[in-house]
Design a protein around this motif. Sequence first.
Motif, mmCIF file in Angstrom:
data_model
loop_
_atom_site.group_PDB
_atom_site.id
_atom_site.type_symbol
_atom_site.label_atom_id
_atom_site.label_comp_id
_atom_site.label_asym_id
_atom_site.label_seq_id
_atom_site.Cartn_x
_atom_site.Cartn_y
_atom_site.Cartn_z
ATOM 1 N N HIS A 153 55.947 32.002 -40.690
ATOM 2 C CA HIS A 153 56.756 31.245 -39.727
ATOM 3 C C HIS A 153 57.709 30.301 -40.462
ATOM 4 O O HIS A 153 58.903 30.253 -40.151
ATOM 5 C CB HIS A 153 55.839 30.454 -38.780
ATOM 6 C CG HIS A 153 56.580 29.450 -37.949
ATOM 7 N ND1 HIS A 153 57.355 29.816 -36.872
ATOM 8 C CD2 HIS A 153 56.678 28.105 -38.053
ATOM 9 C CE1 HIS A 153 57.900 28.727 -36.344
ATOM 10 N NE2 HIS A 153 57.495 27.683 -37.047
ATOM 11 N N GLU B 209 56.795 20.719 -36.384
ATOM 12 C CA GLU B 209 56.388 21.625 -35.311
ATOM 13 C C GLU B 209 56.172 20.858 -34.014
ATOM 14 O O GLU B 209 55.387 19.919 -33.964
ATOM 15 C CB GLU B 209 55.100 22.359 -35.696
ATOM 16 C CG GLU B 209 55.245 23.225 -36.931
ATOM 17 C CD GLU B 209 56.285 24.313 -36.795
ATOM 18 O OE1 GLU B 209 56.552 24.774 -35.666
ATOM 19 O OE2 GLU B 209 56.866 24.697 -37.818
ATOM 20 N N ASP C 46 53.807 23.836 -28.238
ATOM 21 C CA ASP C 46 54.235 25.136 -27.717
ATOM 22 C C ASP C 46 54.965 25.024 -26.388
ATOM 23 O O ASP C 46 55.786 25.874 -26.060
ATOM 24 C CB ASP C 46 53.038 26.076 -27.570
ATOM 25 C CG ASP C 46 52.563 26.612 -28.907
ATOM 26 O OD1 ASP C 46 53.341 26.549 -29.889
ATOM 27 O OD2 ASP C 46 51.423 27.096 -28.979
ATOM 28 N N SER C 47 54.701 23.976 -25.615
ATOM 29 C CA SER C 47 55.419 23.811 -24.344
ATOM 30 C C SER C 47 56.898 23.500 -24.587
ATOM 31 O O SER C 47 57.743 23.766 -23.745
ATOM 32 C CB SER C 47 54.782 22.708 -23.504
ATOM 33 O OG SER C 47 54.906 21.452 -24.154
ATOM 34 N N GLY D 28 58.459 24.552 -27.654
ATOM 35 C CA GLY D 28 58.883 25.823 -28.229
ATOM 36 C C GLY D 28 59.846 25.748 -29.403
ATOM 37 O O GLY D 28 60.515 26.728 -29.708
ATOM 38 N N TYR D 29 59.933 24.596 -30.054
ATOM 39 C CA TYR D 29 60.868 24.454 -31.160
ATOM 40 C C TYR D 29 60.182 23.972 -32.430
ATOM 41 O O TYR D 29 59.182 23.269 -32.385
ATOM 42 C CB TYR D 29 61.980 23.450 -30.817
ATOM 43 C CG TYR D 29 63.023 24.011 -29.906
ATOM 44 C CD1 TYR D 29 64.125 24.676 -30.405
ATOM 45 C CD2 TYR D 29 62.905 23.875 -28.527
ATOM 46 C CE1 TYR D 29 65.093 25.204 -29.570
ATOM 47 C CE2 TYR D 29 63.860 24.392 -27.677
ATOM 48 C CZ TYR D 29 64.950 25.055 -28.204
ATOM 49 O OH TYR D 29 65.902 25.568 -27.368
ATOM 50 N N ASP E 39 64.280 27.980 -32.263
ATOM 51 C CA ASP E 39 63.627 28.380 -31.020
ATOM 52 C C ASP E 39 62.601 29.463 -31.336
ATOM 53 O O ASP E 39 62.966 30.575 -31.724
ATOM 54 C CB ASP E 39 64.681 28.901 -30.040
ATOM 55 C CG ASP E 39 64.125 29.215 -28.670
ATOM 56 O OD1 ASP E 39 62.942 29.608 -28.556
ATOM 57 O OD2 ASP E 39 64.889 29.075 -27.699
ATOM 58 N N LYS E 40 61.332 29.131 -31.172
ATOM 59 C CA LYS E 40 60.259 30.067 -31.527
ATOM 60 C C LYS E 40 60.258 31.300 -30.635
ATOM 61 O O LYS E 40 59.876 32.381 -31.074
ATOM 62 C CB LYS E 40 58.898 29.376 -31.421
ATOM 63 C CG LYS E 40 58.702 28.250 -32.413
ATOM 64 C CD LYS E 40 57.342 27.603 -32.181
ATOM 65 C CE LYS E 40 57.264 26.229 -32.761
ATOM 66 N NZ LYS E 40 55.981 25.579 -32.468
ATOM 67 N N ARG E 41 60.678 31.153 -29.392
ATOM 68 C CA ARG E 41 60.654 32.301 -28.462
ATOM 69 C C ARG E 41 61.739 33.323 -28.790
ATOM 70 O O ARG E 41 61.485 34.511 -28.858
ATOM 71 C CB ARG E 41 60.774 31.804 -27.028
ATOM 72 C CG ARG E 41 59.535 31.044 -26.577
ATOM 73 C CD ARG E 41 59.701 30.473 -25.167
ATOM 74 N NE ARG E 41 58.606 29.595 -24.833
ATOM 75 C CZ ARG E 41 58.654 28.268 -24.927
ATOM 76 N NH1 ARG E 41 59.752 27.670 -25.354
ATOM 77 N NH2 ARG E 41 57.614 27.536 -24.605
ATOM 78 N N SER E 42 62.959 32.822 -28.980
ATOM 79 C CA SER E 42 64.078 33.734 -29.240
ATOM 80 C C SER E 42 64.309 33.961 -30.730
ATOM 81 O O SER E 42 65.121 34.798 -31.100
ATOM 82 C CB SER E 42 65.359 33.179 -28.619
ATOM 83 O OG SER E 42 65.769 32.002 -29.288
ATOM 84 N N ARG E 43 63.608 33.194 -31.559
ATOM 85 C CA ARG E 43 63.770 33.249 -33.021
ATOM 86 C C ARG E 43 65.224 33.022 -33.429
ATOM 87 O O ARG E 43 65.756 33.693 -34.312
ATOM 88 C CB ARG E 43 63.236 34.554 -33.585
ATOM 89 C CG ARG E 43 61.733 34.678 -33.430
ATOM 90 C CD ARG E 43 61.194 35.853 -34.162
ATOM 91 N NE ARG E 43 59.729 35.858 -34.085
ATOM 92 C CZ ARG E 43 58.962 36.702 -34.728
ATOM 93 N NH1 ARG E 43 59.502 37.633 -35.487
ATOM 94 N NH2 ARG E 43 57.663 36.644 -34.607
ATOM 95 N N SER E 44 65.845 32.052 -32.773
ATOM 96 C CA SER E 44 67.229 31.710 -33.101
ATOM 97 C C SER E 44 67.290 30.268 -33.585
ATOM 98 O O SER E 44 66.470 29.433 -33.212
ATOM 99 C CB SER E 44 68.137 31.904 -31.886
ATOM 100 O OG SER E 44 67.714 31.074 -30.813
#
Length: 107
Positions: A29, A54, A57-58, A60-61, A87-92
Motif C-alpha cells: 500500500h 492513514e 476507512d470511513s 478512505g484517504y 484515494d484508497k477506493r479509486s487508487r488515485s
Amino acid sequence: MLNRVALGLTLIATLGSAQASSEDAWAEHDQRVLQACVAASQLSDTQAVGRPAEFDDSVGYSALLLQGRYPQAHMKNRTGRELCLYDKRSRSAHVSEWDSIISVRKP
C-alpha cells in the motif's frame, strides 16, 4: 479436550501468519501511494517526506507530504512541497502545493 488444544494451536498459527501478510500488505500500500503521488506531482526530483498518514476507512484517504524542486524557469529550481491525498477506493492521487507547512502562523 485434545480437539480444543488443536483448535487453539491452529488459531494461534493462523493469527501469526495474518500479521506477517498484513505487514506485506501495508508495504505494498505504501508503495502504491508513493508511486501514485510522485506521478501526480508537479515537482521534479520528487521524494516522500516521511510515511503516509492513514485516515480511518470511513474517510478512505492516505496523505503523503512530498518534496522536490519547481521545474518552471521562473521558480529557479526552488524547493517546494506538496500534500498528496491518495484515494484508497479509486487508487488515485491528488496533489496541492503546500509550501506553507513550514510557515509559522501568528494567532
